[in-house]
Motif scaffolding. Structure first.
Motif, PDB file in Angstrom:
ATOM      1  N   GLN A 135      -5.901  30.678  82.361  1.00  0.00           N
ATOM      2  CA  GLN A 135      -7.188  30.745  81.694  1.00  0.00           C
ATOM      3  C   GLN A 135      -7.861  32.078  81.948  1.00  0.00           C
ATOM      4  O   GLN A 135      -8.499  32.639  81.071  1.00  0.00           O
ATOM      5  N   GLN A 136      -7.727  32.615  83.142  1.00  0.00           N
ATOM      6  CA  GLN A 136      -8.334  33.893  83.464  1.00  0.00           C
ATOM      7  C   GLN A 136      -7.618  35.049  82.768  1.00  0.00           C
ATOM      8  O   GLN A 136      -8.181  36.109  82.588  1.00  0.00           O
ATOM      9  N   GLU A 137      -6.366  34.852  82.394  1.00  0.00           N
ATOM     10  CA  GLU A 137      -5.603  35.906  81.754  1.00  0.00           C
ATOM     11  C   GLU A 137      -5.563  35.731  80.238  1.00  0.00           C
ATOM     12  O   GLU A 137      -4.984  36.542  79.527  1.00  0.00           O
ATOM     13  N   TYR A 138      -6.179  34.691  79.728  1.00  0.00           N
ATOM     14  CA  TYR A 138      -6.088  34.386  78.307  1.00  0.00           C
ATOM     15  C   TYR A 138      -6.878  35.406  77.482  1.00  0.00           C
ATOM     16  O   TYR A 138      -7.957  35.834  77.864  1.00  0.00           O
ATOM     17  N   ILE A 139      -6.311  35.801  76.349  1.00  0.00           N
ATOM     18  CA  ILE A 139      -6.969  36.758  75.467  1.00  0.00           C
ATOM     19  C   ILE A 139      -8.031  36.029  74.667  1.00  0.00           C
ATOM     20  O   ILE A 139      -7.727  35.168  73.837  1.00  0.00           O
ATOM     21  N   VAL A 140      -9.282  36.369  74.911  1.00  0.00           N
ATOM     22  CA  VAL A 140     -10.410  35.686  74.286  1.00  0.00           C
ATOM     23  C   VAL A 140     -10.804  36.416  73.013  1.00  0.00           C
ATOM     24  O   VAL A 140     -10.933  37.637  72.996  1.00  0.00           O
ATOM     25  N   GLU A 145      -8.719  40.943  63.784  1.00  0.00           N
ATOM     26  CA  GLU A 145      -7.954  41.990  64.475  1.00  0.00           C
ATOM     27  C   GLU A 145      -7.232  41.443  65.697  1.00  0.00           C
ATOM     28  O   GLU A 145      -6.068  41.779  65.949  1.00  0.00           O
ATOM     29  N   ILE A 146      -7.902  40.595  66.475  1.00  0.00           N
ATOM     30  CA  ILE A 146      -7.264  40.083  67.691  1.00  0.00           C
ATOM     31  C   ILE A 146      -6.329  38.926  67.371  1.00  0.00           C
ATOM     32  O   ILE A 146      -5.358  38.675  68.100  1.00  0.00           O
ATOM     33  N   LEU A 147      -6.564  38.219  66.271  1.00  0.00           N
ATOM     34  CA  LEU A 147      -5.646  37.154  65.871  1.00  0.00           C
ATOM     35  C   LEU A 147      -4.286  37.734  65.477  1.00  0.00           C
ATOM     36  O   LEU A 147      -3.246  37.094  65.696  1.00  0.00           O
ATOM     37  N   ILE A 148      -4.297  38.931  64.910  1.00  0.00           N
ATOM     38  CA  ILE A 148      -3.032  39.610  64.610  1.00  0.00           C
ATOM     39  C   ILE A 148      -2.260  39.862  65.896  1.00  0.00           C
ATOM     40  O   ILE A 148      -1.048  39.647  65.971  1.00  0.00           O
ATOM     41  N   VAL A 149      -2.962  40.310  66.938  1.00  0.00           N
ATOM     42  CA  VAL A 149      -2.320  40.580  68.231  1.00  0.00           C
ATOM     43  C   VAL A 149      -1.759  39.291  68.825  1.00  0.00           C
ATOM     44  O   VAL A 149      -0.628  39.258  69.324  1.00  0.00           O
ATOM     45  N   LYS A 150      -2.531  38.201  68.781  1.00  0.00           N
ATOM     46  CA  LYS A 150      -2.060  36.926  69.320  1.00  0.00           C
ATOM     47  C   LYS A 150      -0.811  36.443  68.589  1.00  0.00           C
ATOM     48  O   LYS A 150       0.116  35.900  69.212  1.00  0.00           O
ATOM     49  N   ASN A 151      -0.781  36.630  67.279  1.00  0.00           N
ATOM     50  CA  ASN A 151       0.378  36.236  66.496  1.00  0.00           C
ATOM     51  C   ASN A 151       1.599  37.064  66.879  1.00  0.00           C
ATOM     52  O   ASN A 151       2.716  36.542  66.991  1.00  0.00           O
ATOM     53  N   GLN A 152       1.383  38.363  67.118  1.00  0.00           N
ATOM     54  CA  GLN A 152       2.484  39.221  67.551  1.00  0.00           C
ATOM     55  C   GLN A 152       3.021  38.797  68.909  1.00  0.00           C
ATOM     56  O   GLN A 152       4.230  38.784  69.134  1.00  0.00           O
ATOM     57  N   ILE A 153       2.126  38.432  69.813  1.00  0.00           N
ATOM     58  CA  ILE A 153       2.538  37.993  71.150  1.00  0.00           C
ATOM     59  C   ILE A 153       3.458  36.790  71.044  1.00  0.00           C
ATOM     60  O   ILE A 153       4.511  36.726  71.685  1.00  0.00           O
ATOM     61  N   GLU A 154       3.067  35.819  70.218  1.00  0.00           N
ATOM     62  CA  GLU A 154       3.860  34.601  70.061  1.00  0.00           C
ATOM     63  C   GLU A 154       5.252  34.906  69.517  1.00  0.00           C
ATOM     64  O   GLU A 154       6.257  34.372  70.001  1.00  0.00           O
ATOM     65  N   LYS A 155       5.316  35.797  68.535  1.00  0.00           N
ATOM     66  CA  LYS A 155       6.613  36.139  67.944  1.00  0.00           C
ATOM     67  C   LYS A 155       7.491  36.914  68.923  1.00  0.00           C
ATOM     68  O   LYS A 155       8.689  36.653  69.050  1.00  0.00           O
ATOM     69  N   ILE A 156       6.887  37.875  69.617  1.00  0.00           N
ATOM     70  CA  ILE A 156       7.652  38.704  70.559  1.00  0.00           C
ATOM     71  C   ILE A 156       8.164  37.866  71.718  1.00  0.00           C
ATOM     72  O   ILE A 156       9.292  38.034  72.174  1.00  0.00           O
ATOM     73  N   ALA A 157       7.335  36.946  72.213  1.00  0.00           N
ATOM     74  CA  ALA A 157       7.712  36.123  73.366  1.00  0.00           C
ATOM     75  C   ALA A 157       8.948  35.290  73.084  1.00  0.00           C
ATOM     76  O   ALA A 157       9.738  34.997  73.990  1.00  0.00           O
ATOM     77  N   SER A 158       9.147  34.904  71.828  1.00  0.00           N
ATOM     78  CA  SER A 158      10.281  34.046  71.488  1.00  0.00           C
ATOM     79  C   SER A 158      11.601  34.812  71.427  1.00  0.00           C
ATOM     80  O   SER A 158      12.668  34.210  71.400  1.00  0.00           O
ATOM     81  N   ILE A 159      11.520  36.151  71.403  1.00  0.00           N
ATOM     82  CA  ILE A 159      12.732  36.986  71.371  1.00  0.00           C
ATOM     83  C   ILE A 159      12.829  37.695  72.713  1.00  0.00           C
ATOM     84  O   ILE A 159      12.023  38.572  73.029  1.00  0.00           O
ATOM     85  N   ASP A 160      13.809  37.335  73.488  1.00  0.00           N
ATOM     86  CA  ASP A 160      13.834  37.717  74.900  1.00  0.00           C
ATOM     87  C   ASP A 160      14.227  39.165  75.156  1.00  0.00           C
ATOM     88  O   ASP A 160      13.805  39.755  76.128  1.00  0.00           O
ATOM     89  N   GLU A 161      15.023  39.761  74.306  1.00  0.00           N
ATOM     90  CA  GLU A 161      15.640  41.040  74.642  1.00  0.00           C
ATOM     91  C   GLU A 161      14.804  42.259  74.286  1.00  0.00           C
ATOM     92  O   GLU A 161      15.018  43.331  74.835  1.00  0.00           O
ATOM     93  N   TYR A 307      -0.505  47.132  68.741  1.00  0.00           N
ATOM     94  CA  TYR A 307      -1.742  47.903  68.856  1.00  0.00           C
ATOM     95  C   TYR A 307      -2.889  46.961  69.208  1.00  0.00           C
ATOM     96  O   TYR A 307      -3.137  45.980  68.502  1.00  0.00           O
ATOM     97  N   VAL A 308      -3.576  47.257  70.306  1.00  0.00           N
ATOM     98  CA  VAL A 308      -4.722  46.450  70.724  1.00  0.00           C
ATOM     99  C   VAL A 308      -5.989  47.164  70.257  1.00  0.00           C
ATOM    100  O   VAL A 308      -6.274  48.281  70.708  1.00  0.00           O
ATOM    101  N   PRO A 309      -6.766  46.570  69.361  1.00  0.00           N
ATOM    102  CA  PRO A 309      -7.935  47.260  68.797  1.00  0.00           C
ATOM    103  C   PRO A 309      -9.045  47.423  69.823  1.00  0.00           C
ATOM    104  O   PRO A 309      -9.190  46.591  70.731  1.00  0.00           O
TER     105      PRO A 309
END
Length: 455
Positions: A135-140, A145-161, A307-309
């Motif tokens: 919770q303390q590390e969660y992106i609030v 703009e930040i929803l795009i980043v959250k979506n990227q995180i989810e996609k990247i996390a699923s690909i390990d390499e 890119y983090v706005p």
């Protein structure tokens, strides 16, 4: 009291065991067929299952597989006959909590029950700690703009390499993005090791990353395991990669290509399984032109860019973050919950936030500590926010002198920006660098250009 599920086709055994467990205060439900037990588990979750491997309609191992698919943390104790020990071993490999061989006594059942409850309690405490940490590390934020980043995180996390390069101004939360990728990936139970590439001199940074063998240099009295080894199976976060010395960039490039390295003074090649995430607030393309950053390393890192706005471009998130930090620090310091007045919140929205989310967080922490009422008003805000500005020079205020070139004007503007930042930061250069959106070393270079005579 535990909620216990018995699955066995021996009626006498089940009835006697159910009575004994209920006498101890436990809630017990019994099934004589595997199919009925599976149907029950669709809408119910017991604390412990006792499962016979030999049932009239299903094999216990098949039921165990289904249980683990439904809830991998549900402890299941398999019951097996004396001559079927191989099936019990197979059940343990599939994730059974323990096994009991018939005939057994009640004391044995109670010991397994106590063990499962103790481990369940420990598991709950660990999950609670993880939850608080996450919770303390969660992106609030909920801005587009930040929803795009959250979506990227989810996609990247699923690909390990894939290797990731996170870019953005200082204080925008690049490390939070890196941790978000790690936490949502298959590596989330392993180490997340962050390294600030601008915080250490080259020789110390190399020792930290690669480690060294005993006797590799004068002070190497013992072998040191480097952070690359410690990050094995986990994630290595290289923050401020743009400030990494060129010589070390070459070694990092080699590691990224081979996923292996040698300790300083060592001959053995060490291979590790590490996801590498890098971050920078510098203009790497410009650094490449100036021969300060390797072009081949840039392309090796920039496999998946994120890119983090800056906060000033996240609109609605300023209010959301302000509310989040108010609640967080009120709880942390056991203070009454406070809120901003409408006028104060309006100024927060109009402010430029050169230090981004970090500046907002630090401001609200200070406000919560110092505020004694329920409302934070305009008068409680620092001067720079009340002026609705921050560290910025307006074009209309620039007065070029006679025969001044564009370079002279830009030098004057840069001087003024740094001077204002140092004044606001009360001379603390690391804070001033954050306000300007540059690294501490970048500020140091600029100060050297001006002879460090900014007052």
């Amino acid at each position: 009291m535990a909620k216990i599920m018995l699955v066995d086709d021996e009626t006498v055994l089940v009835n006697s065991l159910q009575i004994a467990l209920e006498d101890e205060g436990h809630d017990v439900v019994s099934f004589y067929e595997g199919s009925k037990a599976m149907h029950y588990l669709i809408n119910n979750e017991p604390d412990l299952i006792f499962l016979d491997l030999r049932l009239p309609d299903m094999h216990g191992l098949d039921i165990l597989k289904e249980i683990k698919n439904m809830n991998s943390n549900l402890p299941t104790v398999v019951i097996t006959a004396h001559g079927d020990i191989n099936s019990a071993i197979q059940a343990m490999k599939l994730g059974a909590f323990d096994f009991i061989i018939k005939p057994f006594d009640l004391e044995e059942i109670m010991m397994v029950l106590e063990k499962s409850q103790a481990e369940a309690k420990l598991y709950g405490e660990v999950e609670l700690l993880r939850s608080k940490s996450f919770q303390q590390e969660y992106i609030v934020g909920q801005s587009p703009e930040i929803l795009i980043v959250k979506n990227q995180i989810e996609k990247i996390a699923s690909i390990d390499e894939c290797t990731v390069l996170i870019r953005g101004e200082s204080g925008t939360g690049k490390e939070l993005v890196a941790k978000g990728i790690h936490n949502q990936s298959a590596r989330n139970g392993m180490s997340f090791i962050d390294v600030n590439c601008s915080a250490l001199p080259e020789h110390l940074l190399e020792s930290e990353l690669f480690g060294y063998e005993k006797g590799a240099f004068a002070d190497a009295k013992n072998k040191k395991v480097g952070l690359l080894e410690l990050a094995d199976k986990g994630t290595l976060f290289l923050d401020e990669i743009g400030d990494m010395p060129l010589n070390l960039q070459t070694k990092i490039l080699r590691f990224l290509e081979n996923r292996s390295f040698r300790r300083i003074g060592g001959e053995k090649e060490i291979s590790v399984d590490v996801r590498v995430i890098a971050a920078t607030n510098t203009d790497l393309e410009e650094s490449i032109k100036k021969k300060l950053f390797r072009e081949d390393l840039y392309y090796r890192l920039n496999v998946v860019p994120v890119y983090v706005p800056p906060l000033r471009k996240r609109g609605m998130d300023i209010s959301i973050l302000a509310e989040y930090f108010l609640n967080y620090f009120s709880k942390k310091f056991s203070k009454p919950k406070v809120k901003f007045s409408r006028e104060a919140e309006k100024l927060l929205l109009e402010y430029n936030w050169p230090g981004n989310v970090r500046e907002l967080k630090n401001l609200i922490e200070r406000m919560v500590i110092l505020n004694s009422g329920e409302i934070i008003d305009v008068n409680d805000l620092p001067t720079e926010i009340k002026k609705k500005g921050g560290v910025e020079t307006k074009f209309s205020e620039i007065s070029p002198g006679e025969n001044e070139s564009l370079d002279d004007i830009l030098r004057k503007v840069e001087y003024d920006l740094i001077r204002q930042a140092l004044i606001r930061a009360k001379g603390v250069k690391s804070v001033a660098a954050d306000m300007l959106g540059i690294s501490r070393h970048s500020l140091k270079r600029r100060l050297q250009k001006f002879g460090e005579k900014i007052e």
